[in-house]
Design a protein around this motif. Sequence first.
Motif, PDB file in Angstrom:
ATOM      1  N   GLU A   1       0.843  -1.202   0.000  1.00  0.00           N
ATOM      2  CA  GLU A   1       0.000   0.000   0.000  1.00  0.00           C
ATOM      3  C   GLU A   1       0.876   1.250   0.000  1.00  0.00           C
ATOM      4  OE1 GLU A   1      -3.866   1.741  -0.045  1.00  0.00           O
ATOM      5  OE2 GLU A   1      -3.303  -0.370  -0.206  1.00  0.00           O
ATOM      6  N   ALA A   2       1.964   1.224   0.762  1.00  0.00           N
ATOM      7  CA  ALA A   2       2.891   2.359   0.794  1.00  0.00           C
ATOM      8  C   ALA A   2       3.458   2.612  -0.594  1.00  0.00           C
ATOM      9  CB  ALA A   2       4.021   2.087   1.776  1.00  0.00           C
ATOM     10  N   VAL A   3       3.907   1.562  -1.262  1.00  0.00           N
ATOM     11  CA  VAL A   3       4.474   1.708  -2.609  1.00  0.00           C
ATOM     12  C   VAL A   3       3.428   2.246  -3.577  1.00  0.00           C
ATOM     13  CG1 VAL A   3       5.372   0.411  -4.597  1.00  0.00           C
ATOM     14  CG2 VAL A   3       6.325   0.025  -2.321  1.00  0.00           C
TER      15      VAL A   3
ATOM     16  N   SER B   1      14.430  -0.698  -4.689  1.00  0.00           N
ATOM     17  CA  SER B   1      15.793  -1.220  -4.719  1.00  0.00           C
ATOM     18  C   SER B   1      16.021  -2.189  -3.563  1.00  0.00           C
ATOM     19  CB  SER B   1      16.788  -0.070  -4.653  1.00  0.00           C
ATOM     20  OG  SER B   1      18.106  -0.563  -4.598  1.00  0.00           O
ATOM     21  N   ASN B   2      15.574  -1.803  -2.363  1.00  0.00           N
ATOM     22  CA  ASN B   2      15.723  -2.679  -1.196  1.00  0.00           C
ATOM     23  C   ASN B   2      14.897  -3.944  -1.350  1.00  0.00           C
ATOM     24  OD1 ASN B   2      17.507  -0.966   0.087  1.00  0.00           O
ATOM     25  ND2 ASN B   2      15.920   0.062   1.258  1.00  0.00           N
ATOM     26  N   SER B   3      13.718  -3.823  -1.948  1.00  0.00           N
ATOM     27  CA  SER B   3      12.854  -4.989  -2.151  1.00  0.00           C
ATOM     28  C   SER B   3      13.523  -5.999  -3.070  1.00  0.00           C
ATOM     29  CB  SER B   3      11.506  -4.578  -2.754  1.00  0.00           C
ATOM     30  OG  SER B   3      10.790  -3.807  -1.839  1.00  0.00           O
TER      31      SER B   3
ATOM     32  N   ARG C   1       9.490  10.098  -5.280  1.00  0.00           N
ATOM     33  CA  ARG C   1      10.359   9.403  -6.244  1.00  0.00           C
ATOM     34  C   ARG C   1      11.569   8.794  -5.553  1.00  0.00           C
ATOM     35  NH1 ARG C   1      10.594  13.743 -11.227  1.00  0.00           N
ATOM     36  NH2 ARG C   1       8.454  13.431 -11.915  1.00  0.00           N
ATOM     37  N   THR C   2      12.192   9.580  -4.694  1.00  0.00           N
ATOM     38  CA  THR C   2      13.385   9.120  -3.984  1.00  0.00           C
ATOM     39  C   THR C   2      13.075   7.908  -3.108  1.00  0.00           C
ATOM     40  OG1 THR C   2      14.276  11.364  -3.963  1.00  0.00           O
ATOM     41  CG2 THR C   2      15.193   9.814  -2.362  1.00  0.00           C
ATOM     42  N   VAL C   3      12.010   8.015  -2.318  1.00  0.00           N
ATOM     43  CA  VAL C   3      11.633   6.917  -1.427  1.00  0.00           C
ATOM     44  C   VAL C   3      11.233   5.685  -2.233  1.00  0.00           C
ATOM     45  CG1 VAL C   3       9.958   6.174   0.306  1.00  0.00           C
ATOM     46  CG2 VAL C   3      10.987   8.424   0.471  1.00  0.00           C
ATOM     47  N   LEU C   4      10.530   5.899  -3.330  1.00  0.00           N
ATOM     48  CA  LEU C   4      10.095   4.788  -4.174  1.00  0.00           C
ATOM     49  C   LEU C   4      11.284   4.029  -4.749  1.00  0.00           C
ATOM     50  CD1 LEU C   4       7.663   3.315  -5.430  1.00  0.00           C
ATOM     51  CD2 LEU C   4       7.748   4.980  -7.296  1.00  0.00           C
ATOM     52  N   VAL C   5      12.264   4.751  -5.242  1.00  0.00           N
ATOM     53  CA  VAL C   5      13.471   4.108  -5.795  1.00  0.00           C
ATOM     54  C   VAL C   5      14.190   3.311  -4.710  1.00  0.00           C
ATOM     55  CG1 VAL C   5      15.781   4.559  -6.725  1.00  0.00           C
ATOM     56  CG2 VAL C   5      13.793   5.716  -7.702  1.00  0.00           C
TER      57      VAL C   5
ATOM     58  N   LYS D   1      16.702  -6.356  -3.592  1.00  0.00           N
ATOM     59  CA  LYS D   1      17.853  -6.935  -2.880  1.00  0.00           C
ATOM     60  C   LYS D   1      17.375  -8.016  -1.915  1.00  0.00           C
ATOM     61  CE  LYS D   1      20.747  -2.830  -3.103  1.00  0.00           C
ATOM     62  NZ  LYS D   1      21.292  -1.702  -2.344  1.00  0.00           N
ATOM     63  N   ASN D   2      16.277  -7.753  -1.215  1.00  0.00           N
ATOM     64  CA  ASN D   2      15.740  -8.726  -0.265  1.00  0.00           C
ATOM     65  C   ASN D   2      15.255  -9.978  -0.982  1.00  0.00           C
ATOM     66  OD1 ASN D   2      16.254  -7.038   1.881  1.00  0.00           O
ATOM     67  ND2 ASN D   2      14.204  -6.193   1.924  1.00  0.00           N
ATOM     68  N   ILE D   3      14.656  -9.810  -2.143  1.00  0.00           N
ATOM     69  CA  ILE D   3      14.179 -10.958  -2.923  1.00  0.00           C
ATOM     70  C   ILE D   3      15.369 -11.804  -3.375  1.00  0.00           C
ATOM     71  CG2 ILE D   3      13.101 -11.635  -5.112  1.00  0.00           C
ATOM     72  CD1 ILE D   3      11.214  -9.176  -4.684  1.00  0.00           C
ATOM     73  N   LYS D   4      16.434 -11.144  -3.855  1.00  0.00           N
ATOM     74  CA  LYS D   4      17.624 -11.872  -4.296  1.00  0.00           C
ATOM     75  C   LYS D   4      18.271 -12.617  -3.133  1.00  0.00           C
ATOM     76  CE  LYS D   4      18.662  -8.834  -8.168  1.00  0.00           C
ATOM     77  NZ  LYS D   4      19.529  -7.770  -8.677  1.00  0.00           N
ATOM     78  N   THR D   5      18.351 -11.957  -1.966  1.00  0.00           N
ATOM     79  CA  THR D   5      18.940 -12.589  -0.783  1.00  0.00           C
ATOM     80  C   THR D   5      18.114 -13.800  -0.362  1.00  0.00           C
ATOM     81  OG1 THR D   5      19.843 -10.479  -0.048  1.00  0.00           O
ATOM     82  CG2 THR D   5      19.646 -12.202   1.605  1.00  0.00           C
TER      83      THR D   5
END
Length: 94
Positions: free
Chosen positions: A51-53, A76-78, A68-72, A80-84
Amino acid sequence: MALYNAKGVEQNYKEASNWFKKSAEQGNAKAQYNLGLMYDKGEGVKQDYKEAVDWYKKAALQGHSDARTVLVKTLSNSSKNIKTSKKQKDNKNG
């Protein structure tokens, strides 16, 4: 905004989220961004990253630079978390 920042009134995230939502649904980019923050942090609403996104995207599409900044950063963190998580899963199965 006063209910969120507690300027001159008692801080009330729940009430602030209601007002931000009313304004965000009418297309106010700043309210969309602030509502995104509230969902991101779980302030006044149940924490919900999806919902935040969604609210960050709406604000960003209207040119809100902070959104825009927060979305990027969030996307980006999402990724990375998926890859991890995938690597950890592969290591358990491997």
